[in-house]
Design an enzyme around this catalytic site. Structure first.
Site, PDB file in Angstrom:
ATOM      1  N   LYS A 120      -1.544  27.676  -6.611  1.00 59.28           N
ATOM      2  CA  LYS A 120      -0.905  28.923  -7.044  1.00 59.28           C
ATOM      3  C   LYS A 120      -1.778  30.146  -6.701  1.00 59.28           C
ATOM      4  CE  LYS A 120       2.522  26.856  -9.541  1.00 59.28           C
ATOM      5  NZ  LYS A 120       2.258  25.433  -9.248  1.00 59.28           N
TER       6      LYS A 120
HETATM    7  C1  LIG Z   1       3.034  24.393  -9.017  1.00 63.40           C
HETATM    8  C2  LIG Z   1       2.440  23.115  -8.548  1.00 63.40           C
HETATM    9  C3  LIG Z   1       3.165  22.186  -7.774  1.00 63.40           C
HETATM   10  C4  LIG Z   1       4.631  22.389  -7.427  1.00 63.40           C
HETATM   11  O1  LIG Z   1       4.833  23.450  -6.535  1.00 63.40           O
HETATM   12  P1  LIG Z   1       6.281  24.097  -6.355  1.00 63.40           P
HETATM   13  O2  LIG Z   1       6.076  25.296  -5.530  1.00 63.40           O
HETATM   14  O3  LIG Z   1       6.757  24.416  -7.743  1.00 63.40           O
HETATM   15  O4  LIG Z   1       7.148  23.071  -5.690  1.00 63.40           O
HETATM   16  C5  LIG Z   1       2.533  21.042  -7.323  1.00 63.40           C
HETATM   17  N1  LIG Z   1       1.246  20.799  -7.644  1.00 63.40           N
HETATM   18  C6  LIG Z   1       0.518  21.651  -8.401  1.00 63.40           C
HETATM   19  C7  LIG Z   1      -0.875  21.289  -8.747  1.00 63.40           C
HETATM   20  C8  LIG Z   1       1.075  22.841  -8.869  1.00 63.40           C
HETATM   21  O5  LIG Z   1       0.347  23.675  -9.625  1.00 63.40           O
END
Ligand SMILES: *Cc1c(COP(=O)(O)O)cnc(C)c1O
Length: 475
Positions: A120
């Site tokens: 993120k």
């Molecule tokens: C948010 C997240 C995901 C999923 O990503 P999306 O964009 O919601 O598909 C997968 N792994 C981790 C560690 C995340 O923080």
């Protein structure tokens, strides 16, 4: 570049006009009116660029209402080896998203070297700088209200800390996050960051945010905003690392690669889809889910059946525990030939919690054009994959990336390099790593002992009026 809504009933907008908002007024999601195409000459030139310069070249195609020099400076400030310094496995921080070679033709791409150790940060850090820039230009301010069960809230706080004209009020379920996650968020002492631990579950926190968002007068008066995963700028920022991964894994632009993406809300893989639509040579996009397999079901059978929260399991890859995938409408818009009438029809069902089935429609015949395949992984698969990667490749994977590797190995093609996106570091998911490997996960030295730092958090009941009052009192 203008942005249109997937539901076709909102006026086209410029990038800066959709930056601070969420859904389009007609309830749809914004997408570029067409995808910019990358030429072979551009690919050849971009192969030599630093991450920040590459990010500028790509983002400049999507952001045409910020002067080039300003955008360039902003991107250069975002993608530095210092911000993304928590590399492991000998990765070069200057590459921002370095690869780890597992074996010939198989890599992970580290997207989790930023301040909160999850992918993120790749988009959120840019969002922080974009917000500050645009708010300053317009003489405006924003108060971000969100609910988090872990990764998103901490990434938002680290991106917005100390930013001018931005305050963050982040609700989290009291006592439900790991000690490490709590320490990450609650130890922030920046005066513009407010942590509210709600006595209840994540859904209770989420319901409060929804209730406040539905109060249009309150929202307007107190400039309440959000930074959720449907934010277009987040998707745009994520396109960059697909190009970077491709360049790092290949020697020439004649090669093809496949990406495997551990998926929840479809934000990450949506960026991969757009990179491919722009002309990046991606042979396959492999979508990996955990036990919450709503997306695997769609890509296998053409049926999209959003789950209720009761049907959504709590798993050991918690950031993929979704009941419906908030960015999925963007992909389906492309799949149905960008026809907003069809999207309105399909989402009139989804918005009422009902399923739709594309398997018997003409659109399903077009699906191979988009090169998506999918698979799912369970707790047992996750443990087995963490153990296998540790023994065979000498790397420690987090639980989400393990789901990705499990599904990647089922979808390899001869002659096509496979890149598994590493979405978090194992340090964030200590309990499951202990279960798999009977050892404590490696943690960046700088983050040792953060659990002992002073914490700044208020604990409150899940009471909408009280939480609104808290926000008002701290503006
Ligand atoms: C948010 C997240 C995901 C999923 O990503 P999306 O964009 O919601 O598909 C997968 N792994 C981790 C560690 C995340 O923080």
């Amino acid at each position: 570049m203008r942005y249109i809504s997937t539901r076709g009933q909102s006026a086209p907008q410029a990038f800066c006009d959709i930056l601070l908002g969420g859904l389009a007024p007609d309830g749809g999601l914004y997408l570029p009116e067409s995808y910019p195409q990358v030429t072979r000459a551009e690919l050849d030139a971009w192969r030599q660029l630093s991450y920040a310069d590459l990010a500028y070249e790509i983002l400049a195609k999507f952001i045409t209402d910020i002067p080039a020099a300003d955008l360039k400076a902003l991107v250069a400030r975002t993608y530095t080896a210092d911000v993304y310094r928590f590399t492991r496995n000998g990765g070069n921080a200057a590459e921002i998203t370095p690869l780890t070679r597992l074996e010939d033709g198989l890599y992970t791409q580290e997207l989790s070297n930023g301040p909160t150790l999850a992918f993120k940060d790749m988009a959120m850090q840019l969002l922080g700088n974009l917000f500050e820039y645009v708010l300053e230009q317009r003489g405006e301010s924003i108060n971000i209200l969100g609910a988090t069960s872990g990764d998103t809230g901490s990434a938002a706080e680290y991106a917005m800390r100390g930013k001018h004209n931005v305050k963050v009020f982040m609700l989290s379920p009291d006592g439900k996050m790991s000690a490490f996650q709590r320490a990450q968020m609650y130890s922030l002492q920046d005066p513009n960051i407010f942590n509210i631990a709600v006595r209840g579950m994540f859904d209770d926190a989420q319901d409060i945010v929804k209730a406040v968002s539905n109060d249009a007068a309150f929202k307007k008066q107190y400039k309440i905003g959000a930074v959720n995963s449907i934010n277009w700028a987040r998707v745009a920022a994520q396109i960059v690392y697909y190009f970077q991964g491709y360049f790092l894994a290949t020697r020439s632009n004649d090669e093809q690669v496949a990406f495997t993406v551990p998926s929840g809300n479809f934000g990450n893989i949506c960026a991969g889809h757009i990179a491919r639509m722009m002309g990046l040579p991606i042979a396959k996009l492999v979508l990996a889910t955990n036990e919450n397999d709503v997306l695997d079901e769609f890509f296998k059978r053409g049926v999209y059946r959003p789950r209720t929260s009761k049907e959504t399991s709590v798993t050991s890859s918690p950031s993929m525990d979704i009941s419906k995938a908030s960015n999925f409408e963007r992909f389906v818009f492309d799949l149905v030939g960008r026809d907003p009438v069809v999207i309105r029809e399909l989402w009139s069902k989804v918005d009422q919690g009902q399923a739709f089935d594309l398997s018997t429609t003409v659109y399903w015949k077009d699906k191979p054009k988009f090169a998506f395949v999918s698979g799912r992984s369970t707790h047992a698969d996750r443990l087995a994959t963490i153990r296998m990667a540790h023994e065979k490749y000498g790397v420690m994977l987090d639980t989400h990336t393990a789901d990705g590797l499990k599904v990647a190995l089922e979808n390899r093609q001869p002659g096509v390099t496979m890149i598994v996106l590493e979405t978090a570091q194992p340090a964030k998911f200590e309990e499951t790593i202990r279960e798999a490997l009977a050892t404590r996960p490696v943690r960046p030295a700088e983050l040792e002992g953060i659990e002992a730092l002073a914490q700044r958090v208020v604990v409150m009941d899940p009471d909408v009026a009280a939480i609104k009052q808290f926000v008002v009192d701290h503006l």
